[in-house]
Structures are given as structure tokens and as C-alpha cells.
Design a protein around this motif. Structure first.
Motif, PDB file in Angstrom:
ATOM      1  N   GLU B  28     -25.918  65.138  58.649  1.00 40.68           N
ATOM      2  CA  GLU B  28     -26.067  65.186  60.102  1.00 40.68           C
ATOM      3  C   GLU B  28     -27.536  65.298  60.495  1.00 40.68           C
ATOM      4  OE1 GLU B  28     -22.902  68.314  60.958  1.00 40.68           O
ATOM      5  OE2 GLU B  28     -22.581  66.885  62.577  1.00 40.68           O
ATOM      6  N   ARG B  31     -29.261  61.988  60.137  1.00 39.88           N
ATOM      7  CA  ARG B  31     -28.919  61.096  61.253  1.00 39.88           C
ATOM      8  C   ARG B  31     -29.670  61.434  62.544  1.00 39.88           C
ATOM      9  NH1 ARG B  31     -28.352  57.332  59.176  1.00 39.88           N
ATOM     10  NH2 ARG B  31     -26.500  56.221  58.477  1.00 39.88           N
ATOM     11  N   GLU B  32     -30.062  62.707  62.692  1.00 38.07           N
ATOM     12  CA  GLU B  32     -30.846  63.078  63.874  1.00 38.07           C
ATOM     13  C   GLU B  32     -32.184  62.330  63.895  1.00 38.07           C
ATOM     14  OE1 GLU B  32     -31.556  67.289  64.259  1.00 38.07           O
ATOM     15  OE2 GLU B  32     -29.419  67.746  64.455  1.00 38.07           O
ATOM     16  N   LYS B  71     -14.447  68.298  60.171  1.00 34.70           N
ATOM     17  CA  LYS B  71     -14.868  67.219  61.057  1.00 34.70           C
ATOM     18  C   LYS B  71     -13.653  66.361  61.415  1.00 34.70           C
ATOM     19  CE  LYS B  71     -19.274  68.154  60.359  1.00 34.70           C
ATOM     20  NZ  LYS B  71     -20.023  68.830  61.421  1.00 34.70           N
ATOM     21  N   ASN B  79     -20.825  58.219  62.304  1.00 31.66           N
ATOM     22  CA  ASN B  79     -22.197  58.496  61.891  1.00 31.66           C
ATOM     23  C   ASN B  79     -22.700  57.522  60.839  1.00 31.66           C
ATOM     24  OD1 ASN B  79     -23.148  61.105  63.277  1.00 31.66           O
ATOM     25  ND2 ASN B  79     -21.057  61.554  62.647  1.00 31.66           N
TER      26      ASN B  79
END
Lengths: 157, 459
Positions: B28, B31-32, B71, B79
């Protein structure tokens, strides 16, 4: 709606310690808001025992102030949550606990440096915290504070 | 099972071993910063992104199998993260940036994250059989390689374990379980079995349960509660021999000679960082993989995070393995950020844990098994309310809180965590820390301002 999705200029509750009278109206309105009936008389006569306030007034002598979840930028409760219940909304930054997912492990209580999360032991044991009254224009604790000790404004201001 | 864009011969921008707290936080975090780079997660498990700490809640029947997932199902697709389950990594070649899995596949990476977690320890235990089986040629000892051949012996660290345990209990109508090890996993298992009405016997080598994180008073409250509900606890003891009947466990003999009947044995003596995959790679390890504050290992382009590493303990001022969820998430986040070109650093952490046994919640954090020192630099404050099954202990070193135990009442425990983490001098408020209403208002004014002024500042 407060702000557009993706808009990081988020509104938050600010505490103005010096104005708090310790009247605890914020706690009362928070309880009513999170009761089933949402009616003050009915809530207090029939439901009060079941509804925790999500804002807490602390008091020592003449000093008092009200504290609720700060919706931290880097929220320790979200990192600590083992069930995925505690989530920070990517758009609004509001931290909420999905009560359906919460298993009552109390990791968030262990992690929150404000002590702003409580154990809700009525029914299924779950974590209880401020949701910033997302369906209201202004959170009820702020709206009903008689001395403006709580303020709701953009973080940038 | 494959999800997403796994099959391609190009090098993978971000290859992650491990699909739990740390691996997912890393993905995550990548991906930011990088919306395009190819991310692939490998896991030796069959199940997707479930929460490991929830397996005992699943066992207790407190959550359904569907609720154990962290999730949404769409997470990987949304994503653009590739996921390969059932993929056990057997070797890493840091010379040419590649690794091999057990099923014979190989993957090339540009950056690699090892977030493969810990592995349960299974000690060697003598094994005897009853009845007709005596004639058969059975293994005389059980250990990590063969305990699975005997019905009813389990470790409990994965969803697969929990499902197998649940099935075994149902099929064989088990109501009597031995737990070898009274540490965190042992007690979390105990919590689950007690909730479903089983009788349990805990066998612990130390002089008390939860010996690493609790002191005698705190352990005593939990031990008394477990015992008074009709269960057994043997401390200073261990299993010397197990007995089987028709290939299933039927009981055990302890070091002190006691014989206990049981339908199931949970081995929960501990978990160690799973560092065997680093063999021959040049990646430096001690008990766990060694990392710097960017979660980089000693080998270029290889990062590590979570239960597999040794990282900074801010209370000891040295690196050690602290295998807890919040740190695994934080480290994964930092690792991912750096892999994607960011500059976040890991500021270190300290141990903390929350466990509830038979309705008694408890929290322990920091260094709790500490005695007061003669020169006053280490103070230990305790308050035991036996009748209310409540206990609180605060360890103060050089005027800073370095350890906390709360049993029975854990309200606002995090305030202490904040004081520990931020190394706040509490010399002016020592008289307040045991107040029932201890809160933000009692905190040193500078720290209180830091907490309260402005919006949620990171603390």
C-alpha cells in the motif's frame, strides 16, 4: 458533504482548553446522537446506560477540557488494529471503527495516546470512538458547546 | 492461485515475500508513491490477506471465516497488485536479483522485500503408543518435521492450522486440550478454547504464565481465574512424553511425573523469525534479519520488515526481534516507502500486547519485569486489588515510563504508551499516574500542548 473527495483540507475539532466550563453537555449530546432514538428524553430515560459518550470531559479543580479522537494523520490505532475495523478514510482523513469488523481485542485502546477509545461492553464487545458525526454539518459536541470550547474548522486555518 | 499480472518475464519492480501485516502495508505504501510499478506478492499460504491474530477469534467462533479477511476481495485488482498463493520461496540469489519457489518457478526482481514472518518452534518430545500399536514401527520422538503425522497435535500460527484444529475438534468431539507454552500464543489459544467451553491444561516451563511480559502479581490474577474455572496450569514444568492411541494423541506425561489425558495438544512454545530463506544470500542475520532505519538489509535492493527482522527497541537502545502487529505494519509502511523512492525512517518501537482471558482484559507494554534499583533511578509502582482482580504496575527509569502492566482495567492504557514512546519526563506527575481519573489533563504541560493543540499531530 464537507469538502470534495481527495481534498485534504479536512475539518477537525479543535480544543480550546481555556474556555471549557466542564459542563459535560458535549458528552450528553454525543450520547444522544449515538443513541437509537436520537431523542434526548427517550435516550436518557431508556437508553442511556447503553450509550457511551465518545467525547470525554476531564476535570481537575477549575481546569477542564473535552477530548475526543483527534483523527491523527498517522493514526496509531489504525496500525494497531488486527481486524481491519479501524480505518482512515483516504479522502476525508476521518478515522472510524467498523463495528461489524471489530473483535474487541483492545489493541487500539493500547495504542491511542489520547485515551480516546473506550470499551463498549453492551452487546458484542467493541471499540467505541468519535466518528466526527459524519452525517452532520457540525459534530454535535461542537454545536452544543455553550462556551465555544470546541471548534470545528479546516486544519489549514 | 495467481491474481493479477504475475506472468511476465520482465523483472518485477517490487517483489514482496509475505502477504500479512507487513507485506500488505508495504504494498500500500509503494502504491502511494508509485501508481504504475509492478508489485507482486508471494505467499506460501493458501489463503489471501487474512489477519493472523484473528485466527484464535475464528477458533472461538467469534468471527466467521468470511470476517477474517483484512481487505476486500477487490483489493489486489484495485491496487494492481499481483498475488501468488501457495508459493514457498526456497532460495534467493542476490547476485542476479532472482528467487525460486518450491514449485520450480523463478522470479526476477528490481527490489525485494522479505516480510515472511515467524515460524513456530516444535521441541523434540518422546512418543509412546498404547495398545495394539506398540507392535508398529512408529517414530520414537516427535519434532517439527513429523508432529503432523499424529492426530491432534497442532501449532497455531496460520489460518490453515486454525481450520484443521476446528475440524479435528468437531470430528473427534474434543473437550479437553493441553497447551504446551503459557506465552502469548498459548494464552490466545487458551482464550479461544475457554470461550467455547473446553477444559484446558497449560504447561509452562517458567514459574508463571506470560512470564516474558507479566510479573508474578499479574500472572497470578490470570492463573487464578483460569484455575477457578476448572482448568489446570502446570508451571516450572514441561511435557516429557506424549501417548498416542490409534495414531491420535491421548495424553502426556510431565517432567514432574504427572499424567494428563487430552484429546488435543497445541504446541505454543514460541515463534522464531523465519530466516532460513536468507541462507547463502549474504543478507546479515542474527536472531532475525538485520535492517537499518530504512528497513534495508545488508544486501543492496533487499529490504525486510515485520516479525522476521530485528529492529530498534527504543527502550533498550538496541536491535531485537519484537514480533507484534503494530510494528509490523509500521515497518512495512517504511520499507515500501523507501523501496518506491521515499525517505521515511523507522523511529523504533517497543513491545506491547493486549490479551483478554475469561473476561479479564490486560495490557502490557515496554519492559515490565524490572526491579527497583537502590539508587532510585528505577522506580516500580504497583497497585493490586485482589478482590476486583485488578492490577496496575508502572516502571519508571530515569523519570521516564519504561514499562506498564494493566490487568482488569485497561481504560486509557494508550496514554502510557504515548508517554513511553515520546520518552516524556514525568517527574512532576508521578503522584498522579495511579489516579483513577488519570488523563490528558495531568500530563506535563508541554506534552499536553503537543497532543492537544492543532490537529492530530503524530506523536
Amino acid at each position: 458533504m464537507r469538502g470534495k473527495p481527495g481534498d485534504e483540507a479536512m475539518k477537525r475539532i479543535f480544543i480550546k482548553e481555556e474556555y471549557c466550563l466542564g459542563c459535560r453537555l458535549c458528552e450528553i449530546y454525543c450520547q444522544v446522537k449515538h443513541s437509537k432514538s436520537k431523542k434526548i428524553i427517550k435516550a436518557f430515560k431508556e437508553e442511556l446506560v447503553d450509550v457511551l459518550p465518545r467525547v470525554l470531559v476531564e476535570e481537575i479543580g477549575h481546569n477542564a477540557f473535552a477530548i475526543q479522537c483527534r483523527h491523527c494523520v498517522d493514526a496509531p490505532c489504525v496500525a494497531a488494529c488486527i481486524s481491519g475495523a479501524m480505518q482512515k478514510n483516504k479522502n476525508t482523513g476521518v478515522v472510524t471503527c467498523d463495528e461489524e469488523k471489530c473483535v474487541g481485542c483492545w489493541s487500539c485502546i493500547m495504542a491511542c495516546p489520547y485515551g480516546a477509545i473506550k470499551r463498549d461492553l453492551v452487546g458484542r464487545k467493541i471499540a467505541s470512538k468519535c466518528d466526527l458525526c459524519e452525517d452532520e454539518d457540525i459534530p454535535v459536541c461542537v454545536k452544543n458547546c455553550p462556551n465555544e470550547a470546541l471548534e470545528f474548522r479546516d486544519t489549514g486555518e | 492461485m495467481d491474481k493479477g499480472n504475475i506472468m511476465s518475464n520482465d523483472s518485477i519492480d517490487y517483489l514482496i515475500i509475505g502477504n500479512s501485516a507487513s507485506g500488505l502495508a508495504a504494498a500500500e505504501s509503494i502504491r502511494e508513491l508509485d501508481g504504475q510499478g509492478r508489485i507482486v506478492i508471494l505467499t506460501e499460504e493458501e489463503y489471501e490477506n487474512y489477519s493472523k491474530p484473528l485466527i484464535t477469534y475464528y477458533l472461538a467462533g467469534r468471527i466467521s471465516a468470511g470476517r477474517i479477511y483484512l481487505k476486500e476481495e477487490s483489493f489486489y485488482r484495485e491496487n494492481n497488485i499481483g498475488l501468488l498463493t501457495g508459493a514457498r520461496v526456497i532460495s534467493i540469489n542476490t547476485g542476479n536479483n532472482s528467487l525460486k519457489t518450491e514449485d520450480g518457478r523463478s522470479f526476477e526482481y528490481i527490489r525485494l522485500l522479505i516480510a515472511s514472518g515467524g515460524k513456530p518452534i516444535v521441541p523434540e518430545i518422546r512418543h509412546s503408543t498404547a495398545g495394539k500399536e506398540r507392535k508398529k514401527n512408529l517414530e520414537r520422538y516427535i519434532d517439527g518435521s513429523n508432529y503432523g503425522n499424529i492426530g491432534g497435535i497442532f501449532t497455531l500460527t496460520t489460518l490453515k492450522d486454525a481450520i484443521a484444529i476446528k475440524e479435528y475438534i468437531g470430528k473427534n468431539k474434543i473437550d479437553n486440550i493441553c497447551i504446551l507454552g503459557g506465552g502469548l500464543i498459548g494464552l490466545k489459544s487458551a482464550e479461544a478454547f475457554l470461550e467455547t467451553g473446553m477444559k484446558i491444561t497449560i504447561i509452562e516451563l517458567a514459574d508463571r504464565i506470560l512470564a516474558a511480559t507479566f510479573d508474578r502479581e499479574a500472572s497470578g490474577i490470570i492463573e487464578n481465574t483460569i484455575r477457578s474455572a476448572g482448568n489446570g496450569i502446570y508451571t516450572g514444568n514441561t511435557i516429557e512424553e506424549i501417548f498416542t492411541d490409534n495414531g491420535r494423541i491421548s495424553g502426556c506425561r510431565l517432567k514432574d511425573g504427572s499424567q494428563i489425558e487430552c484429546g488435543m495438544l497445541i504446541i505454543a512454545v514460541g515463534v522464531v523469525p523465519g530466516i532460513s530463506i536468507t541462507r547463502g544470500t549474504g543478507i546479515k542475520t542474527s536472531r532475525g534479519i538485520l535492517v537499518d532505519d530504512h528497513m534495508k538489509t545488508s544486501v543492496k535492493n533487499v529490504y525486510a520488515s515485520g516479525d522476521v527482522v530485528e529492529s530498534m527497541d527504543i527502550l533498550l537502545g538496541e536491535n531485537r526481534n519484537i514480533a507484534i502487529w503494530p510494528l509490523a505494519v509500521r515497518q512495512g509502511y517504511v520499507a515500501g516507502n523507501n523501496m518506491a523512492g521515499g525517505e521515511k525512517s523507522y523511529s523504533g518501537g517497543f513491545f506491547m500486547n493486549s490479551v483478554e482471558i475469561l473476561g479479564i482484559p490486560s495490557v502490557s507494554m515496554g519492559l515490565t519485569n524490572v526491579e527497583a534499583s537502590g539508587d532510585g533511578s528505577v522506580e516500580v509502582k504497583k497497585e493490586l486489588k485482589t478482590d476486583r482482580r485488578q492490577y496496575k504496575k508502572v516502571v519508571i527509569r530515569d523519570n521516564r515510563i519504561s514499562g506498564l502492566i494493566m490487568v482488569g482495567n485497561i481504560e486509557r492504557a494508550g496514554i502510557y504508551a504515548g508517554l513511553i514512546k515520546n520518552r516524556i519526563d514525568i517527574s512532576g506527575i508521578k503522584q498522579d499516574i495511579f489516579r483513577e481519573d488519570f488523563g490528558i489533563l495531568h500530563l506535563p504541560s508541554n506534552y499536553r500542548k503537543h497532543l492537544v493543540v492543532g490537529e492530530g499531530i503524530e506523536v
